[in-house]
Design an enzyme around this catalytic site. Structure first.
Site, PDB file in Angstrom:
ATOM      1  N   THR A 282      -5.371   0.507   5.007  1.00 21.55           N
ATOM      2  CA  THR A 282      -5.791   0.712   3.629  1.00 21.55           C
ATOM      3  C   THR A 282      -6.948  -0.240   3.332  1.00 21.55           C
ATOM      4  O   THR A 282      -6.898  -1.412   3.700  1.00 21.55           O
ATOM      5  CB  THR A 282      -4.648   0.470   2.630  1.00 21.55           C
ATOM      6  OG1 THR A 282      -3.633   1.457   2.839  1.00 21.55           O
ATOM      7  CG2 THR A 282      -5.131   0.580   1.190  1.00 21.55           C
ATOM      8  N   PHE A 284      -9.079  -2.233   0.603  1.00 22.31           N
ATOM      9  CA  PHE A 284      -8.998  -2.785  -0.746  1.00 22.31           C
ATOM     10  C   PHE A 284     -10.364  -3.342  -1.148  1.00 22.31           C
ATOM     11  O   PHE A 284     -11.113  -3.856  -0.307  1.00 22.31           O
ATOM     12  CB  PHE A 284      -7.974  -3.925  -0.805  1.00 22.31           C
ATOM     13  CG  PHE A 284      -6.545  -3.486  -0.613  1.00 22.31           C
ATOM     14  CD1 PHE A 284      -5.712  -3.311  -1.709  1.00 22.31           C
ATOM     15  CD2 PHE A 284      -6.030  -3.261   0.652  1.00 22.31           C
ATOM     16  CE1 PHE A 284      -4.388  -2.919  -1.538  1.00 22.31           C
ATOM     17  CE2 PHE A 284      -4.717  -2.866   0.839  1.00 22.31           C
ATOM     18  CZ  PHE A 284      -3.897  -2.695  -0.261  1.00 22.31           C
TER      19      PHE A 284
END
Length: 381
Positions: A282, A284
């Site tokens: 992921t 960020f």
């Protein structure tokens, strides 16, 4: 005529086209100087429409579309060259240069940071990758993180923006249109989802599973393997799910969450790394209220709305190509209350020290209905 003979003729035409192109660019440069002296804008849409109309008529029906694309690109290249010759700073390019001069050369180690979720959230883990010793304040929604930055409650915020398996976090992109902020850094975090439950619970006992929507999407294969007797519920965060299970006392509940949450909330791990793809990351972003550009910034993010007209997005993309700027991400999101119109988000593989990027930023302001420079930054991997 043989293939070799045809290629010789094409090479000859290429030389002639190049010679004419260079002559055209030289004349375009002279036009830029005349316009600058008279205070006129480089971009003259009426003139370009006239040229394209004449080209379409002269090219004939079979070649009309090809010819208009070619001449559209020629005019984009001419404008890019004219802007480079004039080298005039816009208000935005002035802000970028000022941020480069004012930003501390060292990224801060200690800061007040807003994260969505609770203790143990992946946002917290990402935050600890970015900052050595952050003071974290948790908010229940992504909107709360944006508002905390905008209102000055925290200096920085950490938000997930995309996952290698489940794709973009659309809620964050939608909120980008609402809030004012700058991206100062990004980080990729390896994400491993685990099925957590109260100590002593067996996998066959589980009937309810809780997690964030993105985590659920990333673990679709595993969840389907549990059968129809298991119901999956969306909650605001993977760590919130773990805390719910810990506080519930229910041995038929489980959470999809990180291993970190197992120790934090006293849960057992019933199944490890249950995401569909082992290479699950992921990304960020770290945002701030002020424009801060730290040394090594080699990625730039922008957000824009093009006029609702044919070829509007193409003109933007052709400008990237003309200036040799690599596009690494393009995301579109529908505009609220406007049918079939979109906001476009771009990640550019371009150093903020590249003069072509600074030139592009100045030009896009005048090409778009709305344009937001979101920042230039480096990414931690």
């Amino acid at each position: 005529m043989t293939l070799e003979e045809l290629r010789i003729r094409i090479n000859d035409l290429n030389d002639r086209i190049l010679e004419l192109f260079l002559q055209r660019q030289e004349l375009a440069g002279q036009v830029a100087q005349v316009k600058h002296a008279s205070g006129s804008s480089v971009y003259d849409p009426a003139r370009e429409r006239q040229i394209l109309s004449e080209v379409a008529e002269k090219a004939g029906e079979e070649m009309r579309d090809y010819a208009t694309v070619l001449f559209s690109m020629l005019m984009e290249l001419s404008r890019a060259y004219q802007h480079r010759l004039l080298a005039t700073d816009s208000a935005l390019t002035g802000r970028v240069r000022q941020a480069l001069a004012d930003t501390d050369p060292l990224f801060p180690k200690y800061a007040s940071v807003a994260c969505q979720g609770v203790e143990g959230a992946y946002s917290q883990l990402a935050c600890q990758r970015v900052f050595s010793t952050p003071s974290i304040t948790y908010f229940s929604t992504f909107d709360g993180v944006f508002s905390a930055i905008e209102d000055g409650l925290c200096s920085y915020g950490i938000l997930p923006i995309e996952n290698s398996t489940a794709g973009s976090v659309n809620k964050v992109y939608d909120l980008m249109m609402k809030h004012q902020f700058s991206i100062v850094r990004s980080v990729r975090l390896k994400v491993d989802h685990n099925l957590l439950a109260l100590p002593g619970t067996g996998l066959s006992q589980i009937r309810e599973i809780f997690s964030h929507e993105q985590a659920i999407n990333q673990c679709g294969g595993f969840l389907r393997s549990l059968g129809s007797q298991v119901t999956v519920h969306v909650v605001e965060n993977t760590a919130v799910a773990a805390r719910m299970v810990a506080q519930s006392g229910r041995t038929d509940w489980a959470a999809l969450s990180s291993r970190n949450c197992a120790g934090l909330y006293g849960l057992d791990c019933l199944a490890q790394s249950v995401q569909d793809q082992g290479n699950n990351y992921t990304r960020f972003i770290c945002i701030s209220k002020n424009l801060e550009i730290y040394p090594g910034a080699d990625r730039t993010s922008i957000m824009l709305i093009t006029p609702h007209a044919p070829g509007a997005l193409y003109k933007v993309l052709s400008r990237f190509y003309a200036l040799g700027i690599n596009l690494v991400k393009l995301e579109s999101r529908p505009l609220p209350d406007r049918d079939f119109e979109f906001m476009f988000y771009f990640d550019l593989d371009a150093s903020v020290y590249n003069p072509s990027l600074v030139q592009l930023l100045g030009e896009l302001e005048n090409m778009c209905e709305a344009f937001h420079y979101l920042g230039s930054y480096s990414e931690l991997i």
